[in-house]
Design an enzyme around this catalytic site. Structure first.
Site, PDB file in Angstrom:
ATOM      1  CG  HIS A 110      12.182 -26.296 -12.280  1.00  0.00           C
ATOM      2  ND1 HIS A 110      13.488 -26.261 -11.947  1.00  0.00           N
ATOM      3  CD2 HIS A 110      11.890 -27.538 -11.841  1.00  0.00           C
ATOM      4  CE1 HIS A 110      13.942 -27.423 -11.577  1.00  0.00           C
ATOM      5  NE2 HIS A 110      12.745 -28.198 -11.418  1.00  0.00           N
TER       6      HIS A 110
ATOM      7  CD  GLU B 272      14.176 -35.587 -20.374  1.00  0.00           C
ATOM      8  OE1 GLU B 272      15.261 -35.800 -20.761  1.00  0.00           O
ATOM      9  OE2 GLU B 272      13.905 -35.641 -18.802  1.00  0.00           O
TER      10      GLU B 272
HETATM   11  C1  LIG Z   1      16.727 -33.463 -18.149  1.00  0.00           C
HETATM   12  C2  LIG Z   1      15.789 -33.465 -17.113  1.00  0.00           C
HETATM   13  N1  LIG Z   1      14.548 -34.027 -16.973  1.00  0.00           N
HETATM   14  C3  LIG Z   1      14.095 -34.026 -15.755  1.00  0.00           C
HETATM   15  C4  LIG Z   1      14.279 -33.456 -14.802  1.00  0.00           C
HETATM   16  C5  LIG Z   1      13.440 -33.330 -13.625  1.00  0.00           C
HETATM   17  N2  LIG Z   1      13.894 -34.037 -12.379  1.00  0.00           N
HETATM   18  C6  LIG Z   1      14.978 -33.464 -11.519  1.00  0.00           C
HETATM   19  S1  LIG Z   1      15.533 -34.498 -10.505  1.00  0.00           S
HETATM   20  C7  LIG Z   1      15.068 -35.809 -11.372  1.00  0.00           C
HETATM   21  C8  LIG Z   1      15.401 -37.056 -10.827  1.00  0.00           C
HETATM   22  C9  LIG Z   1      16.891 -37.354 -10.941  1.00  0.00           C
HETATM   23  O1  LIG Z   1      17.253 -38.543 -10.283  1.00  0.00           O
HETATM   24  P1  LIG Z   1      18.641 -39.019 -10.235  1.00  0.00           P
HETATM   25  O2  LIG Z   1      19.440 -38.734 -11.404  1.00  0.00           O
HETATM   26  O3  LIG Z   1      18.878 -40.403  -9.627  1.00  0.00           O
HETATM   27  O4  LIG Z   1      19.403 -38.050  -9.157  1.00  0.00           O
HETATM   28  P2  LIG Z   1      18.845 -37.938  -7.702  1.00  0.00           P
HETATM   29  O5  LIG Z   1      18.010 -36.779  -7.445  1.00  0.00           O
HETATM   30  O6  LIG Z   1      18.182 -39.293  -7.206  1.00  0.00           O
HETATM   31  O7  LIG Z   1      20.225 -37.481  -6.805  1.00  0.00           O
HETATM   32  C10 LIG Z   1      14.178 -35.493 -12.361  1.00  0.00           C
HETATM   33  C11 LIG Z   1      13.408 -36.464 -13.285  1.00  0.00           C
HETATM   34  C12 LIG Z   1      15.617 -32.775 -14.997  1.00  0.00           C
HETATM   35  N3  LIG Z   1      16.209 -31.900 -13.835  1.00  0.00           N
HETATM   36  N4  LIG Z   1      16.342 -32.758 -16.129  1.00  0.00           N
END
Ligand SMILES: Cc1ncc(C[n+]2csc(CCOP(=O)(O)OP(=O)(O)O)c2C)c(N)n1
Lengths: 372, 334
Positions: B129, B60
């Site tokens: 959220h 972000e």
């Molecule tokens: C700081 C932040 N930005 C955005 C989100 C929203 N979000 C939740 S899970 C996700 C994707 C995460 O991907 P990854 O790190 O590859 O983990 P995975 O869910 O694939 O295990 C996002 C963008 C968040 N939880 N925290």
């Protein structure tokens, strides 16, 4: 070549990624020819690994089903990442700390946490349903990468107190783009914190593929720039996962500083039940990864070595069913939430304003029950 | 009846802005193929190309800082923060740079960025959220802060925000994304103007974003009991429309502010103070606030206790000193 020689021996060079991931079993579950970089785990440990993975998979399925029935607000499945989760849990001692994300429920289950407590957060009951101090497992973290710094801090702090505790922090491929990820690696490196960063590279951050996330040769290579140990491993090869994690734990516990391990794996299910993966990936890709199922791979290996047979399989299946039905029962039971809890845990002592607000809710509840 | 959701109205606003000005670019997490987790950017990449709407790495601070640079190069970035609480890693960029660049450079530089933030609760989401973070932004000079509550405003305010020469924090109430209306998009008051959603004589309810509909429902319920309430939807928190709010309170003599955010030091406190300062001699009762409690946003099973309900606002209406006597007139309500 840098101008200055590093001070002392560069320990991290003992734990540097090769140009390919560590693998012991090929996708068919046969031992690979490739040279083993780390000791292979004992037979007993591999049997234990399989058991944990099997129970974890059943738990994951059950939780997914409970979401469809509306019992959980949301559930991010870890199916396909079973070997990463269980190896992560198994390389730790009970006194070590674990820092899980929302997706690491299987790892928490293998940590011995009651399944109903474990799902408390995802069921919408409280932000953390289990006792983090008792299980040395932090609350499942939702803001990405933020927990990595906590892991570095606790590992350093424990070490300063003279204890040989280590910390393991999970994150995903997407999270490696966050600033906190980089700060955590840097802090851990500078302070030589005994922490393992386990990156589960499951191909996607929600919809964004790894190719759009990072231009690095591997996520493990990110350790090099911070002067910390790094390794990449086939995340769907349970033997390799356990071998690398066991070695990583030994390495950081011995005072060599932190390690980053990239497990190359795949998220079989959607990001969460609220996601629509057909918008960003094709079924053929999922098919291909289903053919690399970590459970099937380890089962084949164990059977060939005579460490597992039909009787053992039947017993394990029965155990998993019993555990799933206990979970169903637990989740279906009424667990009324107490609205006065809202005010109880904001500060050690509620402020006068919070007491007033609590009284307001109590009055509203009393009025409600009078009406009925 | 051809109805449209708030998410679709926002999508249309983005499309129209992308068509109207080639400098407009949309980027953020999952805004491409997925179309955003709330589908607000649905189809933009396929229709306008990867140069105009693209996925970024998951960072972000990176997204907002990158937008600052692109704005300096002449673009008009519209960025998406996936959820309210996930904008916090970008806070440094927002408060230290986005908000201050015009001021620091005596107007030589400006960054007309729109930061879209799905905000507030009521959707049964897990923690992080459902935050209401408007007060953080409103406390930061240099940022405009707007929050639509209707499908029509969602379109108008977003178009305005993109055209605005200053950075705008655009707060989208999550629980209204899929609310529908049968409206012609395009008409509507500009940023900085509040809307009188319901005319009334007896008291004014001031609200914004997700609380505007709570205020309207309250007014309908109160009408059944003989109280005629006026409802003002702020639409824009910064700039603040003193004129509309004060005119209403001077007419009705009573005022309640409703907000979903925790009450202490919030936007409602600011509204109450301004009303008190400007309408003191018109008031029959102290300005009251109905807000969320001063607690971290609760888990889904408890959120109904936290969110200001119609009943809670109605209780407040009853405390507006209707039986005006000397000894109760300025009593502090409990
Ligand atoms: C700081 C932040 N930005 C955005 C989100 C929203 N979000 C939740 S899970 C996700 C994707 C995460 O991907 P990854 O790190 O590859 O983990 P995975 O869910 O694939 O295990 C996002 C963008 C968040 N939880 N925290």
């Amino acid at each position: 070549m840098t101008l200055m020689e590093p001070v002392g021996a560069p320990q991290y060079q003992k734990f540097l990624p090769a140009d390919h991931a560590v693998q012991y079993l090929d996708t068919a579950g046969e031992l690979t020819e490739s040279e083993a970089r780390y000791p292979r785990p004992s037979d007993d440990r591999l049997v234990e690994m399989y058991r944990n993975m099997f129970l974890g998979r059943r738990f994951d399925q059950q939780a997914t089903a409970l979401t469809k029935q509306g019992r959980l607000a949301v559930y991010p499945s870890a199916r396909g990442q079973d070997a990463c989760q269980i190896a992560g849990a198994m390389c730790l001692r009970p006194t070590d700390w674990m820092f899980p994300t929302y997706r690491d429920s299987m790892a928490l289950m293998a940590r011995g946490i009651d399944q109903v407590e474990l799902l408390g957060m995802l069921a919408g009951e409280w932000h953390c349903g289990y006792d983090p101090a008792r299980y040395r497992s932090a609350p499942q973290c939702t803001p990405l990468a933020t927990q990595l710094l906590h892991a570095a801090g606790v590992a350093y702090g424990e070490n300063r107190k003279g204890r040989d505790t280590i910390a393991l922090a999970f994150c995903g491929d997407g999270a490696t783009s966050e600033g906190d990820f980089h700060e955590a690696l840097n802090f851990a490196g500078v302070f030589k914190a005994p922490v393992i960063f386990l990156v589960q590279n499951n191909g996607f951050a929600i919809s964004v593929p790894i190719a759009k996330q990072s231009a690095a040769p591997s996520l493990a290579h990110k350790g090099v720039g911070y002067g910390i140990g790094s390794e990449q491993v086939d995340g769907n090869d349970p033997v390799a996962m356990l071998a690398v994690m066991d070695e990583a734990a030994r390495f950081v516990r011995a005072g060599n500083g932190p390690v980053i391990v990239e497990a190359q794996t795949y998220r079989i299910d959607a990001h969460t039940n609220a996601d629509d993966p057909t918008r960003y990936r094709d079924a053929g890709e999922v098919e291909k990864w289903l053919g690399r199922d970590p459970l099937a791979r380890l089962e084949k290996y164990l059977r060939e070595k005579g460490l597992f047979d039909d009787d053992a399989a039947a017993a394990l299946a029965a155990e998993a069913e019993a555990s799933a039905s206990a979970l169903r029962e637990g989740m279906n039971a009424e667990r009324p939430a107490d609205p006065t809890d809202l005010f109880r845990y904001v500060f050690a002592e509620p402020t006068p304003q919070l007491r007033e607000q609590q009284a307001q809710v109590e009055a509203e509840l009393a009025a409600e029950s009078e009406e009925h | 009846m051809p109805t449209i959701t708030m998410a679709q109205a926002l999508n249309t606003a983005l499309r129209d802005a992308l068509t109207a000005d080639e400098n407009v670019v949309v980027f953020g997490e999952d805004v491409g193929a997925l179309g955003g987790v709330f589908r607000v950017t649905d189809g933009l990449t396929s229709d306008f190309g990867e140069d105009r709407c693209f996925d970024t790495p998951l960072a972000e601070s990176g997204i907002v800082g990158f937008a600052v640079g692109m704005a300096m190069a002449g673009f008009r970035p519209v960025v998406e923060m996936q959820f309210d609480a996930f904008a916090y890693p970008a806070f440094e960029q927002i408060v230290s740079h986005v908000a201050k660049i015009r001021n620091r450079t005596k107007g030589a530089l400006s960054v007309p960025i729109v930061i879209r933030v799905p905000f507030a609760g009521g959707i049964g989401g897990v923690e992080h959220h459902c935050d209401s973070s408007e007060a953080y932004y409103a406390q930061t000079p240099g940022l405009k802060v707007v929050a639509p509550s209707t499908v029509s405003d969602a379109y108008t305010l977003l178009r305005e925000a993109i055209d605005d020469p200053d950075p705008v924090i655009f707060l989208e109430p999550k629980r209204l994304y899929f609310s529908r209306a049968d409206v012609e998009l395009g008409a509507g008051p500009p940023i900085g103007k509040a809307a009188v959603r319901r005319q009334g004589r007896d008291a004014t309810i001031v609200a914004y974003g997700p609380s505007a509909s709570v205020a309207l429902e309250t007014a309908e319920a109160a009408a059944a009991e003989g109280r005629d309430l006026e409802v003002i939807d702020l639409r824009s928190i910064v700039p603040f429309d003193d004129e509309t709010v004060m005119a209403s309170v001077r007419k009705t003599g009573r005022c309640i502010v409703v907000q979903e955010a925790q009450g202490f030091a919030g936007v409602g406190a600011e509204v109450a103070a301004r009303v008190q300062e400007r309408c003191f001699h018109y008031l029959h009762a102290p300005v009251l606030r109905v807000s969320g409690f001063d607690i971290p946003y609760p888990p889904p099973k408890l959120e109904r206790f936290h969110l200001p309900s119609v009943d809670r606002v109605l209780d407040s209406v009853e405390r507006l000193q209707w039986n005006d006597t000397a000894d109760t007139r300025w009593a502090v309500p409990v």
